[in-house]
Design an enzyme around this catalytic site. Structure first.
Site, PDB file in Angstrom:
ATOM      1  N   GLU A 116      55.496   0.972 -19.266  1.00  0.00           N
ATOM      2  CA  GLU A 116      56.611   0.251 -19.886  1.00  0.00           C
ATOM      3  C   GLU A 116      56.405  -1.253 -19.833  1.00  0.00           C
ATOM      4  O   GLU A 116      56.171  -1.835 -18.762  1.00  0.00           O
ATOM      5  CB  GLU A 116      57.932   0.619 -19.203  1.00  0.00           C
ATOM      6  CG  GLU A 116      59.125  -0.012 -19.881  1.00  0.00           C
ATOM      7  CD  GLU A 116      60.449   0.532 -19.391  1.00  0.00           C
ATOM      8  OE1 GLU A 116      61.474  -0.142 -19.590  1.00  0.00           O
ATOM      9  OE2 GLU A 116      60.467   1.642 -18.828  1.00  0.00           O
ATOM     10  N   LYS A 122      68.120   3.261 -13.227  1.00  0.00           N
ATOM     11  CA  LYS A 122      66.841   3.501 -13.897  1.00  0.00           C
ATOM     12  C   LYS A 122      65.991   2.242 -13.843  1.00  0.00           C
ATOM     13  O   LYS A 122      64.769   2.298 -13.643  1.00  0.00           O
ATOM     14  CB  LYS A 122      67.092   3.927 -15.346  1.00  0.00           C
ATOM     15  CG  LYS A 122      65.818   4.361 -16.088  1.00  0.00           C
ATOM     16  CD  LYS A 122      65.133   3.234 -16.823  1.00  0.00           C
ATOM     17  CE  LYS A 122      63.910   3.720 -17.594  1.00  0.00           C
ATOM     18  NZ  LYS A 122      63.194   2.615 -18.263  1.00  0.00           N
ATOM     19  N   ASP A 146      54.773  11.105  -4.731  1.00  0.00           N
ATOM     20  CA  ASP A 146      55.516  12.006  -5.605  1.00  0.00           C
ATOM     21  C   ASP A 146      56.687  11.280  -6.249  1.00  0.00           C
ATOM     22  O   ASP A 146      57.744  11.097  -5.641  1.00  0.00           O
ATOM     23  CB  ASP A 146      56.009  13.207  -4.780  1.00  0.00           C
ATOM     24  CG  ASP A 146      56.602  14.305  -5.636  1.00  0.00           C
ATOM     25  OD1 ASP A 146      57.000  14.037  -6.785  1.00  0.00           O
ATOM     26  OD2 ASP A 146      56.660  15.456  -5.150  1.00  0.00           O
ATOM     27  N   HIS A 169      61.550  -8.152 -23.136  1.00  0.00           N
ATOM     28  CA  HIS A 169      60.941  -6.823 -23.253  1.00  0.00           C
ATOM     29  C   HIS A 169      60.227  -6.665 -24.589  1.00  0.00           C
ATOM     30  O   HIS A 169      59.092  -6.198 -24.652  1.00  0.00           O
ATOM     31  CB  HIS A 169      62.023  -5.751 -23.111  1.00  0.00           C
ATOM     32  CG  HIS A 169      61.517  -4.357 -23.304  1.00  0.00           C
ATOM     33  ND1 HIS A 169      60.808  -3.687 -22.330  1.00  0.00           N
ATOM     34  CD2 HIS A 169      61.592  -3.510 -24.363  1.00  0.00           C
ATOM     35  CE1 HIS A 169      60.476  -2.485 -22.772  1.00  0.00           C
ATOM     36  NE2 HIS A 169      60.948  -2.358 -24.009  1.00  0.00           N
TER      37      HIS A 169
END
Length: 425
Positions: free
Chosen positions: A86, A264, A280, A378
């Site tokens: 991302e 998030k 993990d 972004h």
């Protein structure tokens, strides 16, 4: 973490080419030739190893590994590898850390290395009586658990405590035994699962019930990592920016729809370091979101306040069950190289750094949202991905990306149109 004279304040790091950045990381971390060579390979896992890590292997996928600079954690400067696809994630951590670097950076702590294994017992007519009967066997349970992993016991870990709960369910009351185990520098899933499976027949014998599930819990609320930092108001752009960020936090704290996206953003940073070190990601993410809802309402993992002198203070507390031994962390050569970059010696050190990255990521996202909006930074980075997807190569990528940003239309059709114009001269 020992304090050194090395600094993660590497001027112009983002402007270096990948080889130059790798050279800077090599110098900072004292990497050996093997680690450097591994990081230099674009496809850095061979087919033989991949074929033994998962089933039905046909190929591998390379995720970019970037380096977060400006990170000072508990008085030690550290470069942090982050594996993510991302755009703007690594840049956000670098910028956020820079703004609190002169104020001491991040202070972190952990609650310990305790993991929980659950043994589910059903079909017991007297669940409260069964609960007590299991508790009466505590010493025997401890011996069974420690006998499953003598090496862990020699390293100072092993069984620590026993809890037994009566849990109401649609199928009737269940008696759930919690084995609480210190897994030291391992994440510990395999260890605690073995203990739970080994103990199950004894629990059935003591109670007359039937055991079904015997597995760890990913709500690792006895393995918390904490990070805090203070950003002087002058360093972040003034009181209006600070107050906008506080308002953004209040929104996330109050509304689960906002909290989901807020958290998030935290996990953008957390999961990137977890993945880079071969840990993990799914376990960490599941535990984080469950912890965010531990009081019966999903809310923010972070807390933000204004200090007495008007600075902005942030705190992150979340489960971080990560390890340095076992699983992909031990066998994946790139994960091993990334751990060398970090220079950590214990799982607790790794968890503390990851928590600091999560807090930095949250700061960066809230500041962007409270000021220019998330898209400006972004999309400037995402435009390069769109340019490449449209067929741009070499210097065309940056030129086309700049055109897309200038038009404020970072789309594939616009990219194809502008690329044709560029090539036509």
């Amino acid at each position: 973490m020992p304090i050194s004279n090395l600094t993660s304040r590497i001027s112009g790091f983002h402007r270096m080419n990948p080889e130059e950045r790798l050279a800077a990381v090599e110098a900072f971390s004292g990497l050996d030739a093997g680690a450097v060579a591994q990081l230099r390979r674009a496809g850095n896992i061979d087919t033989h190893l991949a074929d033994h890590m998962i089933e039905n292997t046909v190929s591998t996928i390379a995720i970019p590994v970037g380096i977060a600079t400006n990170m000072r954690v508990d008085g030690r400067d550290v470069l942090v590898p982050m594996a993510t696809e991302e755009s703007s994630v690594v840049a956000a951590v670098c910028n956020s850390a820079r703004q609190c670097y002169e104020n001491g950076g991040f202070v972190t702590s952990v609650s310990g290395n305790l993991m929980i294994a659950q043994v589910q017992l059903v079909g017991v007519p007297d669940p409260e009586n069964a609960r007590i009967r299991i508790l009466e066997h505590r010493e025997e349970i401890a011996a069974v658990c420690d006998g499953c992993d003598p090496m862990l016991v020699r390293l100072g870990g092993g069984f620590r405590d026993l809890e037994v709960r009566v849990v109401p369910s649609k199928g009737g009351p269940m008696v759930v035994t919690h084995l609480i185990v210190d897994t030291r520098d391992a994440m510990g899933a395999n260890t605690v699962n073995t203990m739970a499976e080994t103990l199950a027949p004894s629990i059935e014998q003591w109670t007359g019930g039937k055991v079904f599930l015997r597995i760890l819990s990913n709500l690792a609320d006895r393995r918390l990592a904490r990070a805090r930092a203070v950003w002087p108001v002058a360093a972040i752009g003034g009181e209006a920016v600070r107050d906008g960020m506080i308002a953004a936090y209040h929104f996330a704290e109050a509304d689960p729809y906002r909290a989901a996206t807020h958290n998030k953003g935290i996990m953008n940073g957390v999961s990137a370091v977890v993945l880079a070190t071969g840990n993990d990601t799914r376990a960490v993410e599941a535990g984080a979101h469950a912890y965010a809802a531990r009081d019966g309402r999903y809310t923010s993992l972070t807390r933000w306040e204004v200090t007495a002198d008007g600075s902005l203070a942030g705190v992150l507390e979340m489960p971080l069950p990560v390890g340095l031994v076992g699983g992909a962390t031990k066998v994946h050569p790139t994960a091993q190289a990334c751990l060398k970059v970090l220079g950590v010696k214990t799982a607790a050190e790794l968890a503390r750094i990851i928590a600091a990255v999560g807090l930095a990521q949250n700061f960066g996202a809230m500041k962007a949202l409270a000021t220019v909006g998330i898209q400006q930074g972004h999309m400037a980075l995402h435009a390069q991905n769109v340019a490449i997807a449209a067929g741009a190569v070499g210097k065309e990528v940056e030129k086309l990306a700049a055109l897309l940003v200038a038009r404020r239309q970072v789309r594939g059709d616009v990219a194809a149109e502008e690329l044709a114009k560029l090539r036509a001269g």
